[in-house]
Design a protein around this motif. Structure first.
Motif, mmCIF file in Angstrom:
data_model
loop_
_atom_site.group_PDB
_atom_site.id
_atom_site.type_symbol
_atom_site.label_atom_id
_atom_site.label_comp_id
_atom_site.label_asym_id
_atom_site.label_seq_id
_atom_site.Cartn_x
_atom_site.Cartn_y
_atom_site.Cartn_z
ATOM 1 N N ARG A 27 0.796 -1.238 0.000
ATOM 2 C CA ARG A 27 0.000 0.000 0.000
ATOM 3 C C ARG A 27 0.822 1.278 0.000
ATOM 4 O O ARG A 27 0.260 2.368 -0.107
ATOM 5 C CB ARG A 27 -0.922 0.025 1.227
ATOM 6 C CG ARG A 27 -1.912 -1.118 1.278
ATOM 7 C CD ARG A 27 -2.801 -1.032 2.489
ATOM 8 N NE ARG A 27 -2.014 -1.123 3.717
ATOM 9 C CZ ARG A 27 -2.431 -0.709 4.906
ATOM 10 N NH1 ARG A 27 -3.621 -0.182 5.052
ATOM 11 N NH2 ARG A 27 -1.661 -0.844 5.980
ATOM 12 N N LEU A 28 2.143 1.168 0.142
ATOM 13 C CA LEU A 28 2.954 2.360 0.388
ATOM 14 C C LEU A 28 4.150 2.460 -0.536
ATOM 15 O O LEU A 28 4.681 1.452 -1.000
ATOM 16 C CB LEU A 28 3.481 2.331 1.828
ATOM 17 C CG LEU A 28 2.458 2.168 2.951
ATOM 18 C CD1 LEU A 28 3.161 1.939 4.272
ATOM 19 C CD2 LEU A 28 1.534 3.370 3.009
ATOM 20 N N VAL A 89 0.901 6.928 0.700
ATOM 21 C CA VAL A 89 -0.110 5.920 0.388
ATOM 22 C C VAL A 89 -0.241 5.880 -1.122
ATOM 23 O O VAL A 89 -0.536 6.892 -1.758
ATOM 24 C CB VAL A 89 -1.462 6.255 1.054
ATOM 25 C CG1 VAL A 89 -2.530 5.249 0.652
ATOM 26 C CG2 VAL A 89 -1.322 6.303 2.568
ATOM 27 N N LEU A 90 0.032 4.736 -1.720
ATOM 28 C CA LEU A 90 0.041 4.598 -3.175
ATOM 29 C C LEU A 90 -1.307 4.972 -3.802
ATOM 30 O O LEU A 90 -1.351 5.683 -4.806
ATOM 31 C CB LEU A 90 0.402 3.164 -3.568
ATOM 32 C CG LEU A 90 1.859 2.751 -3.373
ATOM 33 C CD1 LEU A 90 2.023 1.246 -3.544
ATOM 34 C CD2 LEU A 90 2.766 3.511 -4.334
ATOM 35 N N GLU A 91 -2.378 4.493 -3.224
ATOM 36 C CA GLU A 91 -3.708 4.696 -3.795
ATOM 37 C C GLU A 91 -4.059 6.173 -3.971
ATOM 38 O O GLU A 91 -4.705 6.555 -4.937
ATOM 39 C CB GLU A 91 -4.749 4.009 -2.896
ATOM 40 C CG GLU A 91 -6.153 4.070 -3.410
ATOM 41 C CD GLU A 91 -7.121 3.370 -2.469
ATOM 42 O OE1 GLU A 91 -8.280 3.813 -2.407
ATOM 43 O OE2 GLU A 91 -6.725 2.406 -1.795
ATOM 44 N N ARG A 92 -3.619 7.018 -3.009
ATOM 45 C CA ARG A 92 -3.970 8.443 -3.040
ATOM 46 C C ARG A 92 -2.772 9.354 -3.300
ATOM 47 O O ARG A 92 -2.930 10.563 -3.354
ATOM 48 C CB ARG A 92 -4.597 8.852 -1.708
ATOM 49 C CG ARG A 92 -5.800 8.069 -1.300
ATOM 50 C CD ARG A 92 -6.453 8.636 -0.056
ATOM 51 N NE ARG A 92 -5.625 8.646 1.145
ATOM 52 C CZ ARG A 92 -5.461 7.608 1.964
ATOM 53 N NH1 ARG A 92 -6.049 6.465 1.701
ATOM 54 N NH2 ARG A 92 -4.730 7.715 3.054
ATOM 55 N N ASP A 93 -1.567 8.783 -3.390
ATOM 56 C CA ASP A 93 -0.328 9.555 -3.476
ATOM 57 C C ASP A 93 -0.298 10.631 -2.387
ATOM 58 O O ASP A 93 0.023 11.783 -2.633
ATOM 59 C CB ASP A 93 -0.129 10.177 -4.864
ATOM 60 C CG ASP A 93 1.287 10.740 -5.011
ATOM 61 O OD1 ASP A 93 2.232 10.179 -4.414
ATOM 62 O OD2 ASP A 93 1.443 11.766 -5.701
ATOM 63 N N GLU A 94 -0.642 10.197 -1.185
ATOM 64 C CA GLU A 94 -0.705 11.122 -0.046
ATOM 65 C C GLU A 94 0.444 10.840 0.911
ATOM 66 O O GLU A 94 0.662 9.703 1.327
ATOM 67 C CB GLU A 94 -2.033 10.937 0.696
ATOM 68 C CG GLU A 94 -2.159 11.797 1.931
ATOM 69 C CD GLU A 94 -3.377 11.459 2.775
ATOM 70 O OE1 GLU A 94 -3.602 12.168 3.763
ATOM 71 O OE2 GLU A 94 -4.097 10.479 2.473
ATOM 72 N N LEU A 95 1.165 11.887 1.283
ATOM 73 C CA LEU A 95 2.241 11.789 2.258
ATOM 74 C C LEU A 95 1.612 11.731 3.646
ATOM 75 O O LEU A 95 0.920 12.655 4.061
ATOM 76 C CB LEU A 95 3.167 13.007 2.131
ATOM 77 C CG LEU A 95 4.354 13.107 3.067
ATOM 78 C CD1 LEU A 95 5.208 11.851 3.072
ATOM 79 C CD2 LEU A 95 5.194 14.323 2.689
ATOM 80 N N VAL A 96 1.821 10.600 4.350
ATOM 81 C CA VAL A 96 1.154 10.386 5.638
ATOM 82 C C VAL A 96 2.121 10.224 6.805
ATOM 83 O O VAL A 96 1.714 10.240 7.963
ATOM 84 C CB VAL A 96 0.205 9.167 5.595
ATOM 85 C CG1 VAL A 96 -0.955 9.413 4.631
ATOM 86 C CG2 VAL A 96 0.956 7.888 5.271
ATOM 87 N N GLY A 97 3.420 10.031 6.505
ATOM 88 C CA GLY A 97 4.350 9.819 7.604
ATOM 89 C C GLY A 97 5.781 9.754 7.131
ATOM 90 O O GLY A 97 6.082 9.987 5.953
ATOM 91 N N ILE A 98 6.645 9.424 8.083
ATOM 92 C CA ILE A 98 8.057 9.218 7.800
ATOM 93 C C ILE A 98 8.481 7.900 8.427
ATOM 94 O O ILE A 98 7.929 7.475 9.445
ATOM 95 C CB ILE A 98 8.943 10.370 8.329
ATOM 96 C CG1 ILE A 98 8.748 10.574 9.831
ATOM 97 C CG2 ILE A 98 8.701 11.648 7.546
ATOM 98 C CD1 ILE A 98 9.675 11.593 10.474
#
Length: 189
Positions: A27-28, A89-98
């Protein structure tokens, strides 16, 4: 001049990887942070849980977040070929963490670390990212030992480390006047 794998070359105030590190999980995607990630870093570094369980880095502006990136992860890429990476997150191309690997002067061993925005917690992203980074540390960097440091009251993070195969080793202080934290470790058998 021979190129070293995973090194970073500086040019025109930016950094270019001569070999881009990209770790993927189901997923990432886990990739190097850039200066353009400063707004995200500002949000993460000022999250109350990040401050409580990791540290207050004193970063309060975009400019300070850019400097944090330059002096922290980007400097680590140049010096060591690894550091804290962006978790998307691959599905949304959203940066969620490190999540990534840190060389701390207080320790002989490389430290795995991670931090996620509140809306990304409880979804398994931290475990999935840490598994990917830990696999990279073993398989690509050939590390035979990895440690992690964690606040003693951060039971969620402790559970994650135990699921990775890390065990409690000692109570340590990063600075003489700092509160004690727990050091967990993994050693290849």
């Amino acid at each position: 001049m021979a190129r070293r794998p995973h090194s970073i070359l500086a040019f025109a105030g930016a950094y270019r990887l001569d070999r881009i590190i990209m770790i993927t999980t189901p997923r990432l995607s886990i990739i190097p942070l850039t200066r353009s990630d400063a707004p995200f870093m500002l949000k993460l570094l000022n999250d109350p849980d990040f401050i409580t369980h990791i540290a207050d880095r004193g970063v309060r502006t975009i400019s300070q977040a850019e400097q944090y990136l330059l002096d922290g992860p980007l400097a680590s890429y140049r010096e060591h070929g690894f550091g804290l990476w962006a978790v998307r997150v691959l599905e949304r191309d959203e940066l969620v963490g490190i999540c990534g690997l840190v060389r701390r002067p207080q320790f002989e061993d490389i430290d795995i670390g991670y931090g996620f925005l509140p809306h990304a917690r409880g979804q398994g992203y931290a475990l999935e990212a840490a598994q990917g980074v830990f696999r990279y540390a073993r398989e690509n960097l050939g590390l035979k030992r990895v440690i992690a440091i964690v606040a003693p009251d951060n039971s969620t993070s402790i559970t994650l480390l135990e699921r990775l195969g890390f065990g409690y080793e000692a109570s340590v202080r990063l600075q003489p006047d700092a509160e004690p934290i727990c050091r967990y470790g993994w050693t290849a058998s």
